[in-house]
Design an enzyme around this catalytic site. Structure first.
Site, PDB file in Angstrom:
ATOM      1  N   ARG A 166       0.820  -1.221   0.000  1.00 43.21           N
ATOM      2  CA  ARG A 166       0.000   0.000   0.000  1.00 43.21           C
ATOM      3  C   ARG A 166       0.855   1.273   0.000  1.00 43.21           C
ATOM      4  O   ARG A 166       0.452   2.299   0.562  1.00 43.21           O
ATOM      5  CB  ARG A 166      -0.941   0.049   1.225  1.00 43.21           C
ATOM      6  CG  ARG A 166      -1.980  -1.063   1.272  1.00 43.21           C
ATOM      7  CD  ARG A 166      -2.951  -0.957   0.114  1.00 43.21           C
ATOM      8  NE  ARG A 166      -4.163  -1.733   0.319  1.00 43.21           N
ATOM      9  CZ  ARG A 166      -4.338  -2.994  -0.060  1.00 43.21           C
ATOM     10  NH1 ARG A 166      -3.378  -3.640  -0.684  1.00 43.21           N
ATOM     11  NH2 ARG A 166      -5.491  -3.609   0.135  1.00 43.21           N
ATOM     12  N   SER A 243     -11.119  -1.314   2.564  1.00 49.42           N
ATOM     13  CA  SER A 243     -10.371  -1.443   3.828  1.00 49.42           C
ATOM     14  C   SER A 243     -10.126  -0.056   4.393  1.00 49.42           C
ATOM     15  O   SER A 243      -9.549   0.791   3.714  1.00 49.42           O
ATOM     16  CB  SER A 243      -9.022  -2.097   3.585  1.00 49.42           C
ATOM     17  OG  SER A 243      -9.167  -3.314   2.928  1.00 49.42           O
ATOM     18  N   GLU A 339      -5.807   3.368   6.011  1.00 50.29           N
ATOM     19  CA  GLU A 339      -5.384   3.351   4.606  1.00 50.29           C
ATOM     20  C   GLU A 339      -6.030   4.536   3.893  1.00 50.29           C
ATOM     21  O   GLU A 339      -5.535   5.042   2.897  1.00 50.29           O
ATOM     22  CB  GLU A 339      -5.849   2.027   3.975  1.00 50.29           C
ATOM     23  CG  GLU A 339      -5.336   1.846   2.573  1.00 50.29           C
ATOM     24  CD  GLU A 339      -5.896   0.626   1.868  1.00 50.29           C
ATOM     25  OE1 GLU A 339      -6.401  -0.295   2.520  1.00 50.29           O
ATOM     26  OE2 GLU A 339      -5.815   0.611   0.635  1.00 50.29           O
TER      27      GLU A 339
HETATM   28  N1  EPU Z   1     -10.774 -11.598   9.297  1.00 46.27           N
HETATM   29  C1  EPU Z   1     -11.537 -11.749  10.437  1.00 46.27           C
HETATM   30  N2  EPU Z   1     -12.629 -10.928  10.592  1.00 46.27           N
HETATM   31  C2  EPU Z   1     -12.988 -10.010   9.671  1.00 46.27           C
HETATM   32  C3  EPU Z   1     -12.206  -9.858   8.511  1.00 46.27           C
HETATM   33  C4  EPU Z   1     -11.100 -10.649   8.343  1.00 46.27           C
HETATM   34  O1  EPU Z   1     -11.238 -12.571  11.284  1.00 46.27           O
HETATM   35  O2  EPU Z   1     -13.999  -9.324   9.901  1.00 46.27           O
HETATM   36  C5  EPU Z   1      -9.594 -12.470   9.108  1.00 46.27           C
HETATM   37  C6  EPU Z   1      -9.918 -13.818   8.510  1.00 46.27           C
HETATM   38  O3  EPU Z   1      -9.131 -14.765   9.183  1.00 46.27           O
HETATM   39  C7  EPU Z   1      -9.447 -13.738   7.085  1.00 46.27           C
HETATM   40  C8  EPU Z   1      -8.307 -12.751   7.199  1.00 46.27           C
HETATM   41  O4  EPU Z   1      -8.698 -11.835   8.226  1.00 46.27           O
HETATM   42  O5  EPU Z   1      -8.981 -14.963   6.665  1.00 46.27           O
HETATM   43  C9  EPU Z   1      -8.059 -11.984   5.930  1.00 46.27           C
HETATM   44  O6  EPU Z   1      -9.277 -11.358   5.498  1.00 46.27           O
HETATM   45  P1  EPU Z   1      -9.523 -10.995   3.955  1.00 46.27           P
HETATM   46  O7  EPU Z   1      -9.166 -12.172   3.110  1.00 46.27           O
HETATM   47  O8  EPU Z   1     -10.883 -10.443   3.839  1.00 46.27           O
HETATM   48  O9  EPU Z   1      -8.399  -9.933   3.649  1.00 46.27           O
HETATM   49  P2  EPU Z   1      -7.889  -8.668   4.451  1.00 46.27           P
HETATM   50  O10 EPU Z   1      -6.493  -8.919   4.877  1.00 46.27           O
HETATM   51  O11 EPU Z   1      -8.864  -8.309   5.511  1.00 46.27           O
HETATM   52  C10 EPU Z   1      -6.850  -7.516   2.328  1.00 46.27           C
HETATM   53  C11 EPU Z   1      -6.940  -6.192   1.620  1.00 46.27           C
HETATM   54  C12 EPU Z   1      -8.236  -6.098   0.829  1.00 46.27           C
HETATM   55  C13 EPU Z   1      -8.264  -7.232  -0.187  1.00 46.27           C
HETATM   56  C14 EPU Z   1      -8.169  -8.556   0.592  1.00 46.27           C
HETATM   57  C15 EPU Z   1      -8.102  -9.733  -0.329  1.00 46.27           C
HETATM   58  C16 EPU Z   1      -5.715  -4.641   3.049  1.00 46.27           C
HETATM   59  C17 EPU Z   1      -5.792  -3.457   3.933  1.00 46.27           C
HETATM   60  N3  EPU Z   1      -6.877  -5.113   2.583  1.00 46.27           N
HETATM   61  O12 EPU Z   1      -7.903  -7.542   3.297  1.00 46.27           O
HETATM   62  O13 EPU Z   1      -8.234  -4.873   0.107  1.00 46.27           O
HETATM   63  O14 EPU Z   1      -9.451  -7.222  -0.956  1.00 46.27           O
HETATM   64  O15 EPU Z   1      -6.953  -8.564   1.398  1.00 46.27           O
HETATM   65  O16 EPU Z   1      -6.845  -9.791  -0.903  1.00 46.27           O
HETATM   66  O17 EPU Z   1      -4.615  -5.109   2.764  1.00 46.27           O
HETATM   67  C18 EPU Z   1      -9.028  -2.647   0.045  1.00 46.27           C
HETATM   68  O18 EPU Z   1      -7.854  -2.300   0.077  1.00 46.27           O
HETATM   69  O19 EPU Z   1      -9.965  -1.824   0.019  1.00 46.27           O
HETATM   70  C19 EPU Z   1      -9.339  -4.065   0.104  1.00 46.27           C
HETATM   71  C20 EPU Z   1     -10.577  -4.495   0.173  1.00 46.27           C
END
Ligand code: EPU
Length: 346
Positions: A166, A243, A339
């Site tokens: 990012r 995010s 972010e």
């Molecule tokens: N999780 C929870 N609770 C929640 C959300 C997530 O426990 O409410 C845990 C779960 O274990 C899940 C893990 O977090 O397996 C990862 O969640 P997710 O796959 O939804 O990904 P993220 O790390 O929360 C990042 C990016 C997203 C992108 C997703 C998929 C950032 C800040 N965000 O989210 O980007 O879509 O990975 O690759 O790095 C964005 O930037 O707007 C965005 C949506």
């Protein structure tokens, strides 16, 4: 060039915050931008300039007493190709997802996992948007900018752009807000080699009975779109900026401290000494998922997303942001960095 005085920014930020900008200038070519900047330096340089993209990473805390610039440079040009790759120049004002769709149609691969990310191509090069194991910066060869200070043009090569999670050089304090991105040159592949390593994608393929051999880029795009739609609220229905926080990168010692109490904490290895912990998990553990303060809420399917339930001001969202940060800091000793970019005064 289109100029709007006392312009509502409601349609220009995905949070749907109803603030006003003193002036909004939309330009559709580099000449229009440089002409505007000449006039600006002569007549209006006391007003701050703010260049926005699709408004999917902005939170207006107040009205903006300056000039908002918005790119409508929308050309997509194939610059060159060889047996394996293509170089394609994309106008900063192209909607990022339109570019992803166009690239797949043309048989140019690499950015499929970035399907449905809101915003414009110019902003994607600044924010280094990422999803499902792929970051825009992985495919960006050069970025062409115009200096907002003196109107000169500059080309930035991949190594100068300092891409990391990012982050790009355009987010550094010394450079932030000083350049308008006009074109982004992507190097894409002619052979489709799917990136499925990000947790969940392979399992989704299995559930759907799709083998990797039968996977096309279009099918992968459809799966990414479906996955995102299942988890993330549609900004047209409920205002949000995806995010809200970055996933914190912490030392192994911090991970071990959390694991002592929560053995199931999810994490991704960054290098030998650091890991990335999903902020959504930390926020959910603090009990915030689905909770509101007034019209601002933590989304009930993805705790990393703050939403405008209707009529929220930027300050309402900021209040929730601070409450969430405080909880996570008190519970885990980790500071969450937004972010989203804050505009105006709190
Ligand atoms: N999780 C929870 N609770 C929640 C959300 C997530 O426990 O409410 C845990 C779960 O274990 C899940 C893990 O977090 O397996 C990862 O969640 P997710 O796959 O939804 O990904 P993220 O790390 O929360 C990042 C990016 C997203 C992108 C997703 C998929 C950032 C800040 N965000 O989210 O980007 O879509 O990975 O690759 O790095 C964005 O930037 O707007 C965005 C949506």
């Amino acid at each position: 060039m289109e100029v709007c005085k006392n312009c509502s920014v409601k349609e220009y930020n995905t949070f749907g915050i109803d603030a006003t900008a003193h002036l909004m200038v939309k330009y559709s070519s580099i000449d229009e931008l440089t002409d505007f900047l000449k006039k600006y330096r002569q007549e209006e340089s006391h007003l701050p300039l703010l260049h926005i993209g699709g408004g999917s990473n902005l939170l207006f805390l107040s009205d903006f007493a300056g000039i908002i610039l918005f790119s409508e440079i929308k050309d997509i040009t194939l610059l060159s190709d060889d047996e394996e790759t293509v170089l394609v120049s994309v106008g900063a004002g192209v909607t990022h997802d339109d570019f992803v769709q166009y690239a797949i149609q043309k048989g140019w691969y690499g950015v499929e996992n970035l399907s449905l990310i809101p915003g414009q191509v110019g902003a994607s090069a600044v924010q280094n948007i990422g999803a499902y194991g792929v970051e825009a910066g992985d495919f960006i060869k050069t970025v062409h900018t115009i200096s907002l200070e003196d109107g000169t043009s500059r080309q930035w090569n991949h190594d100068e752009l300092c891409y990391s999670y990012r982050h790009s050089i355009f987010k550094d304090q010394a450079i932030r807000g000083k350049y308008a991105v006009c074109h982004v040159v992507f190097q894409l592949k002619k052979r489709f080699t799917p990136c499925l390593n990000y947790g969940g994608l392979r399992a989704t393929l299995q559930q759907k009975g799709i083998s990797e051999e039968n996977l096309s880029a279009t099918l992968l795009r459809d799966i990414i779109i479906e996955t995102r739609q299942n988890k993330l609220p549609d900004p047209k229905v409920m205002g949000n900026a995806g995010s809200f926080f970055m996933n914190p990168i912490v030392g192994i010692d911090t991970l071990q401290r959390i694991q002592a109490k929560n053995s199931n904490v999810p994490y991704y290895e960054v290098d030998k000494e650091t890991v990335k912990i999903p902020a959504g998990w930390l926020i959910e553990q603090c009990g915030w998922k689905g909770k509101s303060i007034g019209p601002a809420a933590v989304h009930d399917r993805q705790a990393l997303v703050l939403v405008n339930k209707g009529g929220a001001t930027g300050k309402d969202i900021l209040e929730l942001c601070k409450a969430v940060q405080q909880s996570v800091e008190e519970t885990f000793g980790i500071h969450l960095y937004p972010e989203v970019n804050f505009i105006g005064e709190s």
